[in-house]
Design an enzyme around this catalytic site. Structure first.
Site, PDB file in Angstrom:
ATOM      1  N   GLY A  68      -0.858  -4.708  -0.792  1.00  0.00           N
ATOM      2  CA  GLY A  68      -1.483  -5.330   0.384  1.00  0.00           C
ATOM      3  C   GLY A  68      -1.572  -4.293   1.479  1.00  0.00           C
ATOM      4  O   GLY A  68      -2.254  -3.287   1.336  1.00  0.00           O
ATOM      5  N   GLY A 114      -8.399  -4.806   1.135  1.00  0.00           N
ATOM      6  CA  GLY A 114      -9.687  -4.467   1.752  1.00  0.00           C
ATOM      7  C   GLY A 114      -9.543  -4.399   3.260  1.00  0.00           C
ATOM      8  O   GLY A 114      -8.768  -5.138   3.865  1.00  0.00           O
ATOM      9  N   ASN A 127      -9.658   2.791 -10.624  1.00  0.00           N
ATOM     10  CA  ASN A 127     -10.964   3.477 -10.524  1.00  0.00           C
ATOM     11  C   ASN A 127     -11.215   4.211 -11.840  1.00  0.00           C
ATOM     12  O   ASN A 127     -10.739   5.337 -12.026  1.00  0.00           O
ATOM     13  CB  ASN A 127     -10.945   4.551  -9.416  1.00  0.00           C
ATOM     14  CG  ASN A 127     -11.152   4.001  -8.033  1.00  0.00           C
ATOM     15  OD1 ASN A 127     -11.292   2.801  -7.843  1.00  0.00           O
ATOM     16  ND2 ASN A 127     -11.184   4.874  -7.060  1.00  0.00           N
ATOM     17  N   MET A 182       0.913  -2.132   4.663  1.00  0.00           N
ATOM     18  CA  MET A 182       2.295  -1.635   4.771  1.00  0.00           C
ATOM     19  C   MET A 182       3.187  -2.493   5.672  1.00  0.00           C
ATOM     20  O   MET A 182       4.381  -2.244   5.758  1.00  0.00           O
ATOM     21  CB  MET A 182       2.290  -0.188   5.263  1.00  0.00           C
ATOM     22  CG  MET A 182       1.764  -0.011   6.655  1.00  0.00           C
ATOM     23  SD  MET A 182       1.746   1.749   7.038  1.00  0.00           S
ATOM     24  CE  MET A 182       1.102   1.704   8.712  1.00  0.00           C
ATOM     25  N   SER A 200       2.883  -6.972  -0.841  1.00  0.00           N
ATOM     26  CA  SER A 200       2.087  -6.639  -2.003  1.00  0.00           C
ATOM     27  C   SER A 200       2.428  -7.655  -3.085  1.00  0.00           C
ATOM     28  O   SER A 200       3.445  -8.353  -2.974  1.00  0.00           O
ATOM     29  CB  SER A 200       2.424  -5.224  -2.498  1.00  0.00           C
ATOM     30  OG  SER A 200       2.038  -4.264  -1.541  1.00  0.00           O
ATOM     31  N   HIS A 256      -7.885  -5.330  -6.611  1.00  0.00           N
ATOM     32  CA  HIS A 256      -7.007  -4.152  -6.484  1.00  0.00           C
ATOM     33  C   HIS A 256      -6.325  -4.025  -5.129  1.00  0.00           C
ATOM     34  O   HIS A 256      -5.496  -3.137  -4.946  1.00  0.00           O
ATOM     35  CB  HIS A 256      -7.783  -2.875  -6.804  1.00  0.00           C
ATOM     36  CG  HIS A 256      -8.453  -2.215  -5.631  1.00  0.00           C
ATOM     37  ND1 HIS A 256      -9.285  -2.866  -4.769  1.00  0.00           N
ATOM     38  CD2 HIS A 256      -8.388  -0.934  -5.178  1.00  0.00           C
ATOM     39  CE1 HIS A 256      -9.715  -2.024  -3.842  1.00  0.00           C
ATOM     40  NE2 HIS A 256      -9.185  -0.856  -4.068  1.00  0.00           N
ATOM     41  N   GLU A 285       5.977   3.378  -1.261  1.00  0.00           N
ATOM     42  CA  GLU A 285       6.650   2.289  -0.545  1.00  0.00           C
ATOM     43  C   GLU A 285       7.938   1.900  -1.244  1.00  0.00           C
ATOM     44  O   GLU A 285       7.978   1.837  -2.478  1.00  0.00           O
ATOM     45  CB  GLU A 285       5.746   1.058  -0.589  1.00  0.00           C
ATOM     46  CG  GLU A 285       5.312   0.529   0.753  1.00  0.00           C
ATOM     47  CD  GLU A 285       4.337  -0.640   0.580  1.00  0.00           C
ATOM     48  OE1 GLU A 285       3.297  -0.578   1.228  1.00  0.00           O
ATOM     49  OE2 GLU A 285       4.607  -1.574  -0.195  1.00  0.00           O
TER      50      GLU A 285
END
Lengths: 141, 484
Positions: free
Chosen positions: B382, B410, B333, B384, B388, B407, B210
């Site tokens: 966040g 969702g 992760n 697109m 974010s 992270h 992005e």
């Protein structure tokens, strides 16, 4: 009845597969995998690969079998076409012997839809009821 | 309050506890607003997964969930658990298939207002130069299995040594972009085969690159330390260890299902398969996971370098004029051995973060010198179409969450629902009308990843901010996106 249908899942792909025999359930799983991985598929020349697997449970054998299709696509660029023959046997372990048709990936004939990270064990439970086998299967994408 | 038969006790406005019951070794703790508990978690299996994780042998303090918690495999996404390094376990399900999936933020000296007419061209160039989409490959010269094994050991260092970045980039990458104890012999030939041509590729699904504009600054001091200012163009990259990591997780899950019986654990979910940290199986998984993490850092390092070259070309300026610098790279992760305060004593534990971001506060070890007094940047994408966030590790994170925050947003809708909602609409035009240029391999990806398919990330961020786990530094607004 042999086949698959989509179930709702918040992030990944969930399918319900069902068939009249365990062997056909594996074939239904393979077709559900193809539907999830590929947008379009124009079959052409195929070649046969043999897949022989052993697992400690029937569920793990199914995950292993579908994982073979997954690995062949993403690592070796070999697209699953159809199952020619499959037999499932149980001694101390569950064993699958399959002859499967694959073809070389060609962007002109195969349009990919999702990158399936893995075939998961989540909620997988093969049930045998009223002469039919069925299970949920979830592909992590 | 009971949700799906699970008792939840409110501890504060943003923290809930599941008391110990049955085979749970510790309580569950969930960071969430009352609204989140009563809406998004009501029809989700995630709370049950918090309970399941509490059964892990050697788990200490709590089975935690961040406010972006949702249904995963074994662990929920947003799940955090620390297990004793002495007698605890490691679980591949506590890391996930995409090992070291993470986010990288780079800044420029450019202002959006002066360059907004060039964003279209920039996105076209980025889309051409960075392979995206299902099974994407071939970003850089063809590598051999031997080259790949070097990447597994060296991480970002491989990219720097091969001309894909600057020495300084290492400093601003978590763990300097390389976890020690990464032995390529623990990674299967299949995993290497799956990843051999994927270095420098974005992949598909929710992975993205992005171009954002810094829309709002909340914490001037931290923003200054991170080199961020209002109106600035920045770059956000979200991807991980690609097919190599997926295969490593798959291999070890199967191994632990087969061999794990000898450990005699009684766990409520197959996908929580685990091994004692100090067993051969546990050590081999840790080694393979570290290799995958190194592969992912190298991947994001190469992508960032390819993106920088695209920017130079698109804007027709020099490297100095572009002022391109890595702000930070952090994974969400992973499982890492860290020291934390357990019952008044510093102890070594294995912190599993699955869809959860390390968020170390000021003064923590392992932070770049420039951020030592500020805290670690926490990068939270966040969706697109909206925004974010950049946050910083907060004062309470070490005591409460083993130095961990959320992270992302969702999902609100399944991919299937999102495709249905997007049907008949010109989604590219809708994004264009909001000032966002997008290029993706497939139209379905755009539909599946539209803002309407995601929760509003600001609610998630506010829970972490109000809990003092990670506090807001800046808000980013997307102006250009490439996706798989």
């Amino acid at each position: 009845m042999n086949g698959y249908r989509h179930l709702d899942h918040p992030a990944d792909i969930a399918m319900l597969i069902s068939a009249d025999s365990v062997e056909d359930l594996f074939i239904a799983g393979a077709e559900a995998w193809k539907e999830s991985a590929l947008e379009s598929f124009i079959p052409e020349s195929t070649f046969e690969l043999h897949i022989n697997l052993e697992s400690i449970s029937i569920e793990e054998l199914l995950v292993d079998f579908l994982s073979e299709l997954n690995f062949n696509l993403y690592a070796r660029k070999l697209v699953y076409s159809r199952v020619k023959m499959i037999t499932i046997k149980k001694n101390t372990l569950y064993r699958a012997e399959a002859a499967v048709y694959f073809e070389d990936f060609s962007p002109a004939r195969h349009r990919l839809k999702n990158e399936i990270k893995a075939v998961t064990f989540h909620q997988m439970n093969i049930e045998h009821k009223n002469n039919s086998y069925s299970t949920r299967i979830i592909f992590d994408i | 309050m009971k949700i799906n038969g699970i008792e939840l006790l409110p501890l504060s406005e943003t923290l809930w506890e599941i008391p110990v019951s049955g085979g749970m070794n510790v309580p569950g703790r969930i960071y969430a607003s009352r609204n989140m508990i009563e809406t998004s978690l009501r029809n989700d299996e995630a709370l049950k997964q918090v309970v399941n994780v509490a059964h892990l042998p050697g788990i200490v303090k709590y089975s935690l969930a961040m406010p972006d918690i949702h249904w995963g495999y074994g662990f929920p996404i947003g799940g955090v658990a620390a297990t004793s390094a002495k007698d605890g376990v490691i679980s591949p399900g506590g890391v996930g298939y995409d090992i070291n999936c993470g986010v990288r933020l780079a800044r420029t000296s450019l202002m959006y207002e002066q360059n907004k007419n060039k964003i279209q061209k920039l996105i076209e160039n980025l889309f051409r130069d960075i392979p995206t989409g299902v099974g994407s490959s071939g970003a850089i010269k063809k590598l051999s299995a031997q080259d790949t094994k070097k990447i597994l050991k060296e991480g970002s260092r491989w990219a720097i040594n091969n001309g894909y970045g600057d020495e300084e980039d290492i400093i601003y990458t978590e763990e300097d972009g390389m976890l020690a104890g990464a032995g390529p012999e623990s990674v299967s030939a299949r995993a290497i085969e799956r990843g051999v041509d994927q270095s420098g590729t974005l992949g598909s699904g929710n992975h993205f690159l992005e171009v954002d504009v810094v829309e709002k600054i909340y914490d001037t001091l931290a923003a200054e330390a991170f080199g961020l200012f209002k109106g600035q163009l920045v770059l956000l990259i979200h991807t991980g260890s690609r097919g190599l990591g997926y295969q490593v997780c798959d291999d070890y899950l199967k191994l632990l299902l087969k061999e794990g019986k000898k450990f005699g654990f009684n766990l409520p979910d197959k996908q929580l398969a685990c091994a004692p940290i100090n067993s051969d199986e546990g050590q081999n998984y840790i080694s393979a996971m570290n290799c995958s993490a190194n592969f992912a850092w190298n991947n994001r390092q190469i992508i960032m370098n390819l993106a920088m070259k695209s920017m130079l070309k698109s804007f027709g300026i020099s490297k100095e004029e572009l002022g391109f610098k890595l702000v930070y790279d952090v994974c969400h992760n992973i499982a890492k051995l860290e020291e934390h305060l357990i019952e008044g004593k510093m102890e070594k534990v294995c912190v599993h973060r699955k869809g959860a971001t390390r968020a170390f506060p000021p003064g923590s070890a392992g932070l770049p010198e420039a951020y030592k007094n500020i805290g670690q940047p926490v990068l939270i994408p966040g969706d697109m179409g909206r925004y974010s966030y950049i946050a910083v590790g907060g004062a309470n994170s070490m005591d409460e969450t083993f130095g961990t925050s959320c992270h992302g947003a969702g999902r609100l809708q399944s991919r299937h629902q999102a495709l249905k909602e997007g049907k008949g609409r010109d989604l590219i035009k809708e994004l264009n009308n909001k000032g966002i240029v997008i290029q993706a391999k497939g139209y379905n990806t755009i539909a599946e990843e539209m803002p309407f398919a995601y929760k509003d990330v600001s609610e998630v961020i506010d829970v972490m901010h109000n809990s003092g786990i990670s506090t807001k530094v800046a808000k980013l607004r997307p102006v250009g996106v490439i996706k798989g």
